[in-house]
Design an enzyme around this catalytic site. Sequence first.
Site, mmCIF file in Angstrom:
data_model
loop_
_atom_site.group_PDB
_atom_site.id
_atom_site.type_symbol
_atom_site.label_atom_id
_atom_site.label_comp_id
_atom_site.label_asym_id
_atom_site.label_seq_id
_atom_site.Cartn_x
_atom_site.Cartn_y
_atom_site.Cartn_z
ATOM 1 N N ARG A 1 9.306 6.282 -12.943
ATOM 2 C CA ARG A 1 9.210 7.169 -14.115
ATOM 3 C C ARG A 1 8.089 7.806 -14.143
ATOM 4 O O ARG A 1 6.965 7.497 -13.846
ATOM 5 C CB ARG A 1 9.210 6.146 -15.426
ATOM 6 C CG ARG A 1 9.533 7.061 -16.811
ATOM 7 C CD ARG A 1 9.965 6.026 -17.762
ATOM 8 N NE ARG A 1 8.734 4.691 -18.027
ATOM 9 C CZ ARG A 1 8.040 4.994 -18.667
ATOM 10 N NH1 ARG A 1 7.771 5.907 -19.485
ATOM 11 N NH2 ARG A 1 6.981 3.885 -18.859
ATOM 12 N N CYS B 1 7.496 8.666 -5.045
ATOM 13 C CA CYS B 1 8.072 7.210 -5.834
ATOM 14 C C CYS B 1 9.076 7.925 -6.651
ATOM 15 O O CYS B 1 9.087 8.790 -7.459
ATOM 16 C CB CYS B 1 6.775 7.063 -6.441
ATOM 17 S SG CYS B 1 7.354 5.333 -7.222
ATOM 18 N N ARG C 1 -3.909 -0.686 -7.411
ATOM 19 C CA ARG C 1 -3.033 -1.469 -6.455
ATOM 20 C C ARG C 1 -1.741 -0.802 -6.137
ATOM 21 O O ARG C 1 -1.420 -0.017 -6.783
ATOM 22 C CB ARG C 1 -2.448 -2.952 -7.420
ATOM 23 C CG ARG C 1 -3.264 -3.739 -7.865
ATOM 24 C CD ARG C 1 -2.734 -4.877 -8.551
ATOM 25 N NE ARG C 1 -1.370 -4.350 -9.550
ATOM 26 C CZ ARG C 1 -1.620 -3.980 -10.824
ATOM 27 N NH1 ARG C 1 -2.790 -3.835 -11.491
ATOM 28 N NH2 ARG C 1 -0.564 -3.393 -11.559
ATOM 29 N N THR D 1 -1.260 2.094 -15.716
ATOM 30 C CA THR D 1 -0.617 0.894 -14.971
ATOM 31 C C THR D 1 -1.449 0.338 -13.887
ATOM 32 O O THR D 1 -1.182 -0.976 -13.445
ATOM 33 C CB THR D 1 0.777 1.399 -14.467
ATOM 34 O OG1 THR D 1 0.398 2.492 -13.560
ATOM 35 C CG2 THR D 1 1.698 1.778 -15.684
ATOM 36 N N CYS E 1 2.031 0.294 -5.713
ATOM 37 C CA CYS E 1 3.041 0.168 -6.466
ATOM 38 C C CYS E 1 4.056 -0.364 -5.766
ATOM 39 O O CYS E 1 4.377 -0.449 -4.251
ATOM 40 C CB CYS E 1 3.767 1.785 -6.453
ATOM 41 S SG CYS E 1 5.379 1.647 -7.200
ATOM 42 N N CYS F 1 7.479 1.883 -4.500
ATOM 43 C CA CYS F 1 7.419 2.891 -3.302
ATOM 44 C C CYS F 1 6.593 2.422 -1.866
ATOM 45 O O CYS F 1 6.418 2.870 -1.187
ATOM 46 C CB CYS F 1 6.797 4.298 -3.535
ATOM 47 S SG CYS F 1 5.281 4.266 -4.414
ATOM 48 N N CYS G 1 0.786 5.499 -6.159
ATOM 49 C CA CYS G 1 2.248 5.532 -5.678
ATOM 50 C C CYS G 1 2.227 6.786 -4.370
ATOM 51 O O CYS G 1 1.172 7.411 -4.497
ATOM 52 C CB CYS G 1 3.080 6.215 -6.841
ATOM 53 S SG CYS G 1 3.613 4.958 -7.823
HETATM 54 ZN ZN LIG Z 1 5.518 3.955 -6.779
#
Ligand SMILES: [Zn+2]
Length: 363
Positions: A52, A49, A74, A41, A76, A79, A45
């Site tokens: 999923r 977080c 990058r 992705t 998230c 969170c 995080c």
């Molecule tokens: Zn996150």
Amino acid sequence: MTTLAKKDTLAAETVRDPRWVAVGARDPEADGKFYYAVRTTGVYCRPSCAARPARPENVRFYATREEAEEAGFRPCKRCQPNQPPLVEQYAAKVTQACRIIEASETVPVLEDLARRVGMSTYHFHRVFKQVAGLTPRQYAAAQREKKVRKELGRGGAVTHAIFDAGYSSSSRFYEKSNEILGMTPSNYQAGGTDTEIRFAIGECSLGSILIAQSARGICAILLGNDPDKLVRDLQDSFPRANLVGGDADFEQLVARVVGFIEAPSIGLDLPLDVRGTAFQQRVWQALREIPTGETASYTEIARRIGSPTSVRAVARACATNKLAVAIPCHRVVRHDGALSGYRWGVERKRALLEKEAEVELKA
Ligand SMILES: [Zn+2]
């Protein structure tokens, strides 16, 4: 190595890492200690977080968010690992809202409050309740009551106090006075009669702690080593009160007061039921105006309340304070800087002042 074998190796590496356990548990305690990034992705995080869970072979761990960003990940959106922890953000927003409420002549509209602190109405209401333990409306009501009680405590004319506190007509105040003060205003000035006081005992870093609440607010925070003695102290302080043990809701209040004792800089935005003579009230108010991390001498407090010759009376008022830390009598020291006495023991006074000094350094 085949792609499949490589994937297995990467997954095994992640699973062996103790940080993977924290991610699986969404452990908020791990927040700030490390970050994890998800290759597929491209985001990184906090361990807590709520997103999923990622497949272990796609996970990388980083000690700092800078490292994660340097590696091309990058933050998230969920969170927000590049922002201060959520609890801190929420505490800051609730504090901001409290200050707005305190400065308002009338009770602010919920939607306006939420907008001013940059949150949705629904979310703001929930977060406020969670952090402050009461709704914004209840907080606003408590603030108005505090103003009335302060005026009455000074012995000012009752009607004057009512108008100063923002009630548009005194008849409306009298209609409500029973629920606000627990009795009619003139009775309150005379000292009133004691009613039911709920209490519970908890443990904090300073030992045992007893927290008691009347219909008007928190009326005692006592510290000590012996829980039985704390209950006896409470009964001595409120001889006519009917003492009852707190229920499950009350435990939450205890947790909040203990949280405040451990980190006084958070502040305790709960209504206090401060009972004392007009002189004691003036001293206690002056104590509440000593900023966290600072101290003042008994002489200085006597001067600040406009009664420079009453140093001994100031010391007595400090010694009879029933609201440990909330009324910070631990911030009063001798004029030569010596700690002097403390109702709950000099060691506790030292511990509290050290705790506050640490916070000041960090800030
Ligand atoms: Zn996150």
